[in-house]
Scaffold this motif. Structure first.
Motif, short mmCIF file in Angstrom:
data_model
loop_
_atom_site.label_atom_id
_atom_site.label_comp_id
_atom_site.label_asym_id
_atom_site.label_seq_id
_atom_site.Cartn_x
_atom_site.Cartn_y
_atom_site.Cartn_z
N ARG A 2 1.07 -1.25 0.27
CA ARG A 2 0.04 0.32 -0.13
C ARG A 2 1.22 1.12 -0.33
O ARG A 2 1.29 1.82 1.10
N GLY A 4 0.69 5.17 -0.10
CA GLY A 4 0.07 6.78 -0.24
C GLY A 4 0.33 7.30 -0.48
O GLY A 4 1.47 7.68 -0.74
N ARG A 22 -0.40 2.38 -9.47
CA ARG A 22 -1.06 0.81 -9.37
C ARG A 22 -0.69 0.18 -10.73
O ARG A 22 -0.80 -0.98 -10.87
N GLU A 27 -0.69 -1.08 -4.76
CA GLU A 27 -2.59 -0.85 -4.21
C GLU A 27 -2.26 0.93 -3.77
O GLU A 27 -1.19 1.07 -2.79
N VAL A 29 -3.30 4.59 -1.44
CA VAL A 29 -4.01 4.90 -0.74
C VAL A 29 -4.40 6.70 -0.88
O VAL A 29 -3.07 7.13 -1.15
N VAL A 41 0.14 3.04 5.41
CA VAL A 41 0.62 2.27 4.22
C VAL A 41 2.10 2.14 4.51
O VAL A 41 2.76 2.46 5.56
N ASP A 42 3.04 1.46 3.28
CA ASP A 42 4.58 1.25 3.30
C ASP A 42 5.50 1.65 3.05
O ASP A 42 6.28 1.63 2.95
#
Lengths: 223, 76
Positions: A2, A4, A22, A27, A29, A41-42
């Motif tokens: 994820r 951000g 994407r 993913e 965020v 988030v990562d």
């Protein structure tokens, strides 16, 4: 994974940045500048645009947004952060990256496809590239002239903190053709050109920009 | 209270140079240099606190990487 993407009032390229995440397989965020929570988030992308209309100085007010306090704290603990264009300006204003971005030397807004020399292929955001590789991505800015005191520039060069350098012409008068720099640990990267606009053949001059986003996904997986 | 923010001498000022060029075209060749800056006027409650004003100036109004500040407190 994820990733951000923070939207500030006046951000323009947040949707493109999320799309690039994407397409790279992550993913995206959506994060809002006035929130106080990074939603686990990562990694974080600060997108391009004109936050707060560039009032005071480009990126200055956004750098003091509530969510940026969280970003600064987490970045010091190793969270990967990428600042693109206005996002780079925000990172410099927030003190996460050295130097500052000022009005282009020729005073014109410059919008063109730009060749960049990748000098660091071991940061969180550039590990998909090879050192010495040339990539082409759009550049578009009016306040993109990278400046720092000469002694600071010498220190950055000695420490290998220049991540990408303009090739084939300097679009804004940046010191030593510097297009992007990183934090000492290589986890925070900022650059004026726009890798998120070069991720699809249909809309970009190349797909060279995708590497920034695949890089961080590999980092996060490895970590 | 007034805070003036100016670019450090070693940071080039293309806006000031553009103004200088226009002054030359307007018949003012004697102007040798123009440096453009920002001028902030702050109204505060109570007595002005120089320490707090300096903090405001150096943490938000100016970017110490590229700019210097000049503080002007009321003298009366």
């Amino acid at each position: 994974m994820r990733i951000g993407v923070i939207t500030f009032p006046g951000s323009l390229d947040d949707v493109d940045a999320a799309r690039a995440v994407r397409l790279a397989g992550g993913e995206p965020v959506v994060l809002w500048h006035a929130d106080h929570d990074l939603a686990g988030v990562d990694a974080v992308v600060l997108p391009g645009g004109f936050s707060y209309g560039d009032y005071l100085r480009a990126g200055a007010i956004a750098a003091r947004a509530p969510l940026m306090r969280e970003v600064v704290d987490r970045a010091h603990a190793g969270l990967p952060v990428l600042g693109i264009c206005n996002g780079f300006q925000v990172l410099c204003e927030a003190g996460l990256l050295p130097g500052a971005l000022t009005r282009n030397g020729h005073l014109h807004f410059r919008n063109r496809d730009q060749a960049l020399l990748v000098e660091r292929a071991d940061t969180a955001w550039t590990s998909s590239y090879a050192e010495g590789q040339t990539i082409v991505v759009p550049v578009k800015n009016g306040e993109g002239r990278y400046v720092a005191a000469p002694a600071e520039l010498d220190r950055l060069e000695a420490e290998g903190r220049v991540v990408v350098r303009y090739a084939g012409g300097n679009p804004n008068g940046s010191a030593r053709d510097i297009a992007g720099v990183c934090s000492a640990d290589g986890r925070v990267v900022g650059l004026m050109p726009h890798p998120e606009h070069a991720v699809e053949d249909l809309t970009g001059p190349s797909t060279d920009g995708l590497g920034f986003f695949t890089s961080v996904l590999q980092q996060v997986v490895a970590g | 209270m007034v805070v003036d923010v100016v670019l450090k001498p070693e940071i080039s000022d293309p806006q000031g140079q553009a103004v200088l060029g226009a002054l030359g075209r307007l018949g003012h060749p004697g102007v040798r240099s123009v440096r453009q800056g920002k001028h902030f006027v702050l109204e505060v409650d109570g007595d002005p606190d120089e320490t707090e004003l300096r903090q405001i100036a150096e943490t938000l109004l100016a970017n110490p990487v590229i700019e210097d500040v000049e503080l002007h407190l009321p003298t009366d």
